[in-house]
Write an enzyme that holds these catalytic residues in place. Structure first.
Site, short mmCIF file in Angstrom:
data_model
loop_
_atom_site.label_atom_id
_atom_site.label_comp_id
_atom_site.label_asym_id
_atom_site.label_seq_id
_atom_site.Cartn_x
_atom_site.Cartn_y
_atom_site.Cartn_z
N GLU A 29 -4.78 -11.98 -3.49
CA GLU A 29 -4.28 -11.52 -2.19
C GLU A 29 -4.68 -10.06 -1.94
OE1 GLU A 29 0.05 -11.07 0.08
OE2 GLU A 29 -0.04 -11.26 -2.10
N HIS B 89 -19.40 -44.97 25.38
CA HIS B 89 -19.98 -43.63 25.56
C HIS B 89 -21.33 -43.72 26.25
CE1 HIS B 89 -16.89 -42.62 22.63
NE2 HIS B 89 -17.21 -41.33 22.67
#
Length: 433
Positions: A318, A412
């Site tokens: 961190e 489509h």
């Protein structure tokens, strides 16, 4: 190969502790889904000894609380929030919206839209993390979030006045004296009196982190957070006393907070270990710092700085503090970290409390794939498309028809066919009409 002077407890031992937390959190969330405010009130009374008529503070109550906060505290809060706001504004300014014409009459664009509502969790308990109000609320407001609902728990049945002041000055639209899993769950699913939000940000204990993990998907979160981590890369130029102090500054967050030193100097490593052992007995927060260092503290001695940086990347810590002769080398040498703190003039505590960058950062190796909380987390980067040229619409329709049929998507393909035919229905062989 680096030599290990001090190692941490096996990871399996830590993993076993998380299972019990997950089961308890799951039960609390399910109860709040079913019973709403009633369940929230019960858990608040059980865990925080807090059962007010309303968890939300009224504007008048907020003003009363802020008026009791010492002027110096308010001045410091405003100073820090100015730092956070300035950095967040620069982040927002770095995000560019654009529109481009990729083909004649084909307009594609990108916009950054803030989420409609964000929840800010500001931890309390032993440590009322006032700074988390700056990081979560100020940043959300700079992003343009119209509604920020902020929660913080009472501390031993008392109102955390400085935290409430920080939440108010940061711009919170709603402030609730409510903590723990019950606060996170209420913000995520909504109750009769607490409106649900779209994203929850802010650090917390293992239960808060687990609640965010379980609710992710139903609500957005900033990141999966674990215990605070610090890793220091140091060479022979570092001051071993400063290194020891900085390691313990983060170990005090909790008994499971890793504190790691990687150094190219065996002498420095031994001196740091000696200073830590000398400093720990007199620390007011020894009950957290001592087990953190005992179980999760590590010291590694590397042969070269390149080896030290490479080893540091494997931790994906961190916070990475670089105390070397040329600390900015880390900007080129390292890839995996939440935030870098370069040189002896800065420290992780500056990032936690005052400097302006965000202290909500990835833990448990998440720095391999994400950075920390920033203004962009509150923004949805969305796209839009418009075709104003009939010729381009025809061309795209032809390609779309062929491409979709390769994938067996006939529906489509037909949407593409309609454009390719210029909306002339009679030219469509699949049209029964």
């Amino acid at each position: 190969m680096p030599k290990v002077l001090k190692s941490a407890v096996p990871v399996e031992q830590v993993a076993a502790q998380r299972t019990d937390v997950a089961e308890r959190v799951r039960a609390i969330i399910a109860d709040i889904r079913e019973r709403g405010d009633a369940a929230v009130a019960e858990y608040s009374a059980k865990f925080d000894s807090w059962s007010p008529e309303s968890f939300r503070l009224s504007p008048e109550r907020i003003q009363e609380i802020v008026a009791r906060v010492p002027d110096q505290v308010l001045e410091d809060i405003r100073f820090v929030q100015d730092q956070v706001r300035t950095f967040a504004r620069h982040q927002r300014d770095s995000l560019r919206e654009f529109e481009v014409e990729t083909l004649p009459g084909v307009h594609l664009g990108q916009k950054h839209v803030p989420v409609a509502a964000a929840g800010a969790y500001v931890p309390g308990g032993r440590y009322p993390l006032t700074a988390s109000a700056h990081m979560t609320i100020v940043t959300a407001k700079v992003a343009g979030v119209p509604r920020v609902a902020a929660c913080t728990p009472p501390i031993r049945g008392e109102v955390p006045e400085a935290t409430v002041a920080a939440m108010h000055l940061a711009g919170a639209d709603e402030i609730y004296l409510l903590g723990g899993v019950q606060a996170v769950a209420a913000l995520a699913v909504g109750t009769e009196t607490i409106g649900r939000v779209d994203l929850i940000a802010g650090p917390g204990n293992a239960y808060v982190a687990e609640a965010k993990r379980q609710l992710f998907g139903e609500v957005g979160i900033d990141l999966f957070a674990g215990p605070t981590e610090v890793l220091i890369v140091a060479d022979h130029t570092a001051d071993p006393f400063v290194v020891a102090v900085d390691l313990l500054s983060q170990a005090e967050h909790g008994p499971d907070s890793p504190a790691v030193l990687i150094t190219t100097s065996a002498d420095l490593a031994r001196e740091v270990l000696g200073h830590v052992e000398a400093l720990l007995p007199g620390m007011p927060t020894r009950d957290f710092a001592e087990p953190a260092w005992r179980d999760h503290g590590e010291i590694h001695v590397a042969d070269t700085l390149d080896e030290a940086f490479a080893l540091a990347d494997t931790f994906a810590s961190e916070h990475v503090q670089v105390l070397t002769e040329q600390p900015r080398q880390a900007l080129e040498k390292m890839r995996d970290y939440g935030a870098l703190f370069l040189g002896p003039g800065t420290c992780v505590s500056f990032g936690d409390k005052v400097i302006g960058t965000n202290h909500v950062l990835p833990t448990r190796g998440a720095a391999r794939h994400t950075g920390g909380l920033w203004v962009g987390k509150y923004l949805k980067t969305v796209t839009y498309q418009e075709v104003t040229s009939s010729e381009s619409s025809v061309r795209l329709g032809e390609v779309c028809g062929r491409a979709a049929r390769v994938e067996l998507f006939e529906g489509h393909a037909r949407s593409g066919d309609v454009r390719a035919a210029g909306f002339r229905r009679g030219e469509l062989p699949w049209n029964p009409a």
